[in-house]
Design a protein around this motif. Structure first.
Motif, PDB file in Angstrom:
ATOM      1  N   SER A 178      53.911 -51.666 -42.008  1.00 54.42           N
ATOM      2  CA  SER A 178      52.717 -51.774 -42.854  1.00 54.42           C
ATOM      3  C   SER A 178      53.000 -51.217 -44.245  1.00 54.42           C
ATOM      4  O   SER A 178      54.023 -50.559 -44.478  1.00 54.42           O
ATOM      5  N   LYS A 179      52.082 -51.460 -45.157  1.00 57.80           N
ATOM      6  CA  LYS A 179      52.233 -50.933 -46.517  1.00 57.80           C
ATOM      7  C   LYS A 179      52.268 -49.409 -46.522  1.00 57.80           C
ATOM      8  O   LYS A 179      52.886 -48.790 -47.395  1.00 57.80           O
ATOM      9  N   ALA A 180      51.586 -48.802 -45.543  1.00 51.40           N
ATOM     10  CA  ALA A 180      51.544 -47.340 -45.473  1.00 51.40           C
ATOM     11  C   ALA A 180      52.790 -46.768 -44.812  1.00 51.40           C
ATOM     12  O   ALA A 180      52.956 -45.548 -44.749  1.00 51.40           O
ATOM     13  N   GLY A 181      53.653 -47.627 -44.281  1.00 52.73           N
ATOM     14  CA  GLY A 181      54.893 -47.139 -43.676  1.00 52.73           C
ATOM     15  C   GLY A 181      54.828 -47.015 -42.161  1.00 52.73           C
ATOM     16  O   GLY A 181      55.744 -46.463 -41.550  1.00 52.73           O
ATOM     17  N   GLY A 182      53.760 -47.551 -41.525  1.00 51.60           N
ATOM     18  CA  GLY A 182      53.672 -47.532 -40.065  1.00 51.60           C
ATOM     19  C   GLY A 182      54.569 -48.609 -39.469  1.00 51.60           C
ATOM     20  O   GLY A 182      54.564 -49.756 -39.926  1.00 51.60           O
ATOM     21  N   VAL A 183      55.334 -48.269 -38.453  1.00 44.29           N
ATOM     22  CA  VAL A 183      56.271 -49.211 -37.834  1.00 44.29           C
ATOM     23  C   VAL A 183      55.788 -49.521 -36.405  1.00 44.29           C
ATOM     24  O   VAL A 183      55.599 -48.599 -35.599  1.00 44.29           O
ATOM     25  N   SER A 184      55.593 -50.810 -36.124  1.00 44.76           N
ATOM     26  CA  SER A 184      55.162 -51.248 -34.789  1.00 44.76           C
ATOM     27  C   SER A 184      56.149 -52.276 -34.246  1.00 44.76           C
ATOM     28  O   SER A 184      56.683 -53.103 -34.997  1.00 44.76           O
ATOM     29  N   PHE A 185      56.387 -52.209 -32.951  1.00 45.97           N
ATOM     30  CA  PHE A 185      57.205 -53.227 -32.280  1.00 45.97           C
ATOM     31  C   PHE A 185      56.301 -54.382 -31.852  1.00 45.97           C
ATOM     32  O   PHE A 185      55.242 -54.161 -31.244  1.00 45.97           O
ATOM     33  N   VAL A 186      56.709 -55.608 -32.171  1.00 39.65           N
ATOM     34  CA  VAL A 186      55.931 -56.787 -31.778  1.00 39.65           C
ATOM     35  C   VAL A 186      56.851 -57.793 -31.087  1.00 39.65           C
ATOM     36  O   VAL A 186      58.039 -57.879 -31.392  1.00 39.65           O
ATOM     37  N   PHE A 187      56.245 -58.529 -30.139  1.00 43.33           N
ATOM     38  CA  PHE A 187      56.989 -59.546 -29.403  1.00 43.33           C
ATOM     39  C   PHE A 187      56.379 -60.908 -29.744  1.00 43.33           C
ATOM     40  O   PHE A 187      55.184 -61.123 -29.586  1.00 43.33           O
ATOM     41  N   TYR A 188      57.232 -61.810 -30.189  1.00 42.86           N
ATOM     42  CA  TYR A 188      56.785 -63.143 -30.616  1.00 42.86           C
ATOM     43  C   TYR A 188      57.107 -64.151 -29.515  1.00 42.86           C
ATOM     44  O   TYR A 188      58.225 -64.215 -29.014  1.00 42.86           O
ATOM     45  N   TYR A 189      56.081 -64.956 -29.123  1.00 39.92           N
ATOM     46  CA  TYR A 189      56.321 -65.973 -28.092  1.00 39.92           C
ATOM     47  C   TYR A 189      55.246 -67.050 -28.166  1.00 39.92           C
ATOM     48  O   TYR A 189      54.234 -66.923 -28.856  1.00 39.92           O
ATOM     49  N   GLU A 220      55.091 -51.983 -51.143  1.00 43.08           N
ATOM     50  CA  GLU A 220      54.119 -52.832 -51.822  1.00 43.08           C
ATOM     51  C   GLU A 220      53.553 -53.918 -50.915  1.00 43.08           C
ATOM     52  O   GLU A 220      52.466 -54.435 -51.156  1.00 43.08           O
ATOM     53  N   LYS A 221      54.286 -54.302 -49.892  1.00 36.24           N
ATOM     54  CA  LYS A 221      53.812 -55.355 -48.990  1.00 36.24           C
ATOM     55  C   LYS A 221      54.279 -55.085 -47.563  1.00 36.24           C
ATOM     56  O   LYS A 221      55.209 -54.309 -47.338  1.00 36.24           O
ATOM     57  N   GLN A 222      53.611 -55.769 -46.635  1.00 35.29           N
ATOM     58  CA  GLN A 222      53.969 -55.648 -45.227  1.00 35.29           C
ATOM     59  C   GLN A 222      55.285 -56.372 -44.972  1.00 35.29           C
ATOM     60  O   GLN A 222      55.541 -57.446 -45.507  1.00 35.29           O
ATOM     61  N   LEU A 223      56.132 -55.777 -44.122  1.00 29.52           N
ATOM     62  CA  LEU A 223      57.434 -56.364 -43.792  1.00 29.52           C
ATOM     63  C   LEU A 223      57.510 -56.706 -42.306  1.00 29.52           C
ATOM     64  O   LEU A 223      56.921 -56.012 -41.470  1.00 29.52           O
ATOM     65  N   ILE A 224      58.222 -57.764 -41.987  1.00 25.30           N
ATOM     66  CA  ILE A 224      58.536 -58.104 -40.601  1.00 25.30           C
ATOM     67  C   ILE A 224      60.037 -58.312 -40.513  1.00 25.30           C
ATOM     68  O   ILE A 224      60.610 -59.111 -41.257  1.00 25.30           O
ATOM     69  N   GLY A 228      54.100 -51.440 -29.075  1.00 22.93           N
ATOM     70  CA  GLY A 228      53.956 -49.997 -29.276  1.00 22.93           C
ATOM     71  C   GLY A 228      54.349 -49.614 -30.687  1.00 22.93           C
ATOM     72  O   GLY A 228      54.845 -50.433 -31.464  1.00 22.93           O
ATOM     73  N   ARG A 229      54.107 -48.322 -31.010  1.00 20.25           N
ATOM     74  CA  ARG A 229      54.421 -47.826 -32.347  1.00 20.25           C
ATOM     75  C   ARG A 229      55.645 -46.915 -32.297  1.00 20.25           C
ATOM     76  O   ARG A 229      55.866 -46.204 -31.327  1.00 20.25           O
ATOM     77  N   TYR A 230      56.426 -47.013 -33.337  1.00 24.04           N
ATOM     78  CA  TYR A 230      57.586 -46.137 -33.506  1.00 24.04           C
ATOM     79  C   TYR A 230      57.114 -44.886 -34.249  1.00 24.04           C
ATOM     80  O   TYR A 230      56.306 -44.985 -35.183  1.00 24.04           O
ATOM     81  N   PRO A 231      57.526 -43.674 -33.871  1.00 26.88           N
ATOM     82  CA  PRO A 231      58.589 -43.333 -32.902  1.00 26.88           C
ATOM     83  C   PRO A 231      58.064 -43.052 -31.487  1.00 26.88           C
ATOM     84  O   PRO A 231      58.820 -42.600 -30.637  1.00 26.88           O
ATOM     85  N   ASP A 232      56.708 -43.296 -31.226  1.00 26.36           N
ATOM     86  CA  ASP A 232      56.187 -43.061 -29.871  1.00 26.36           C
ATOM     87  C   ASP A 232      56.945 -43.914 -28.863  1.00 26.36           C
ATOM     88  O   ASP A 232      57.209 -43.481 -27.733  1.00 26.36           O
ATOM     89  N   MET A 233      57.280 -45.134 -29.251  1.00 26.47           N
ATOM     90  CA  MET A 233      58.119 -46.005 -28.428  1.00 26.47           C
ATOM     91  C   MET A 233      59.475 -46.104 -29.107  1.00 26.47           C
ATOM     92  O   MET A 233      59.562 -46.451 -30.282  1.00 26.47           O
TER      93      MET A 233
END
Length: 413
Positions: free
Chosen positions: A37-48, A21-25, A63-68
């Motif tokens: 994402s709401k659609a189920g896409g998983v991305s790796f992000v770096f916070y700084y 229902e909502k985006q998760l971090i 990058g995106r999982y499972p490509d990365m």
């Protein structure tokens, strides 16, 4: 201490492709998180942040999982943290790495990376570096990949230079070696093919010069430059440079780049701006009485030019002219002098004459070290003028000139 490696492959698989229902971090630790994402896409992000806690945060997609994989994402995170420790922005570095992976970094790429990111700000005079590389390096090995270049390729290139100019070969080698080390530390390249050799393999170091003009040579130079009243002739540019450098003990760059805006005729003061000063501070020198008429005449001849010597003179042009005139005066038997040797002659002779060493150092434009350099901001104009007057009188006496220089240097029409 914050917990690291909170995420797992099992968790990522359970989240991937599952709508919500909502985006998760979710954080993994040390700046790495995943964004679902709401659609189920998983991305790796770096916070700084790039400028401390007050600067806005950056969320950099790695990058995106499972490509990365999770393991690779952690490696990239650690690399980003290393870049930050070196004050490099991971956003820029990732672009550089991607570009490099698509096209190998060439020797010319690496040298220009050093030039654009270091030499252009760290070197007061840097334009001549490109001319050297364009002539001696780039036409022969510039398009060769750094990774594929062999020591033999470099030695062949430097041997070509060494045959005619061993000192030049050594100087270029030291610049190239610094460039490759800079690129390797910044991780722009991963190898350094020159790492195991020194300057003696490819040429000769210029060393520390100790050339001081003797009494006759000093008299010859002053007679040639100050005695020849050729202020309205193009060939007199060399004489003008010699007079300024000999009379003031200044660096050739200070004289070569000097404009009339630096000269105060009311108080007879020449102020070298910090942009032209090697130590990064303005250098204030009074104009000795013995050359004021000469300066006045020079102003009449070149006041319409941006430069007091009348033309824009290159560093290479100064060196070439000095070598040529040294030979013409027959001084090369003791080894060619250069204009910088005038400074050593200025300092040595004045010290032998009993002038205040502290004032001599100020006139040379050297930075005074220790407490005196921090707290004593006096310009010592009267003491400087006394020393310079003594020096110019000495030069005129050596050359057999009457110290009534106003008569000696009549204005040329």
């Amino acid at each position: 201490m914050a917990t690291e490696n909170k995420l797992s492959d099992k968790l990522l698989k359970s989240l991937s492709g599952k709508p919500s229902e909502k985006q998760l971090i979710m954080a993994d630790g040390r700046g790495l998180s995943i964004r679902v994402s709401k659609a189920g896409g998983v991305s790796f992000v770096f916070y700084y942040r790039t400028g401390g806690r007050t600067s806005p945060p950056v969320w950099l997609t790695l990058g995106r999982y499972p490509d990365m994989s999770l393991a690779n994402a952690r490696k990239v995170r650690d690399q980003c943290r290393e870049w930050l420790a070196m004050h490099l922005d991971p956003r820029n570095q990732i672009k550089i790495e991607a570009k490099r992976s698509m096209r190998p970094v060439t020797i010319k790429d690496a040298i220009m990376y050093w030039y654009d990111n270091h030499a252009i700000t760290a070197r007061k005079e840097h334009e001549y570096l490109i001319k050297r590389f364009d002539k001696h390096i780039f036409p022969y090995i510039g398009n060769m990949s750094i990774e594929e270049s062999k020591l033999h390729d470099w030695l062949t290139c430097f041997d070509r230079i060494k045959k005619k100019a061993p000192v030049m070969s050594g100087a270029i080698f030291l610049d190239v070696k610094q460039a490759l080390r800079f690129c390797r530390v910044r991780q722009y390249i991963s190898c350094d093919p020159l790492g195991d050799i020194g300057v003696n393999y490819v040429g000769r170091s210029s060393g520390i010069r100790d050339r001081v003009l003797d009494v006759k040579e000093t008299a010859d130079v002053w007679s040639f430059s100050f005695g020849n009243n050729l202020l309205n002739i193009a060939s007199a540019v060399n004489q003008r440079m010699f007079v300024l450098c000999m009379a003031f003990g200044c660096r050739q760059r200070e004289a070569r780049l000097s404009t009339w805006s630096e000269w105060d005729f009311e108080n007879w003061i020449w102020t070298v701006p910090k942009e032209h000063s090697k130590n990064g501070e303005a250098i204030v020198r009074p104009v000795p009485v013995g050359i004021r008429q000469w300066i006045t005449n020079l102003h009449a001849a070149t006041k319409r030019s941006d430069f007091i010597i009348g033309v824009e003179f290159s560093r290479a042009g100064v060196t070439s002219a000095a070598n040529r005139i040294c030979k013409r005066l027959g001084h090369d038997k003791s080894g060619l002098w250069c204009i910088h040797d005038f400074r050593r002659t200025f300092s040595t002779t004045l010290n032998d004459m009993g002038a205040d060493p502290y004032i001599i150092e100020l006139l040379l434009g050297h930075k005074i070290k220790g407490v005196a350099g921090v707290y004593n901001k006096s310009r010592h104009l009267n003491k400087k003028l006394k020393v310079l007057n003594m020096w110019v009188s000495y030069l005129n006496a050596l050359a057999g000139f009457n110290n009534n220089v106003a008569e000696l240097n009549k204005e040329v029409v």
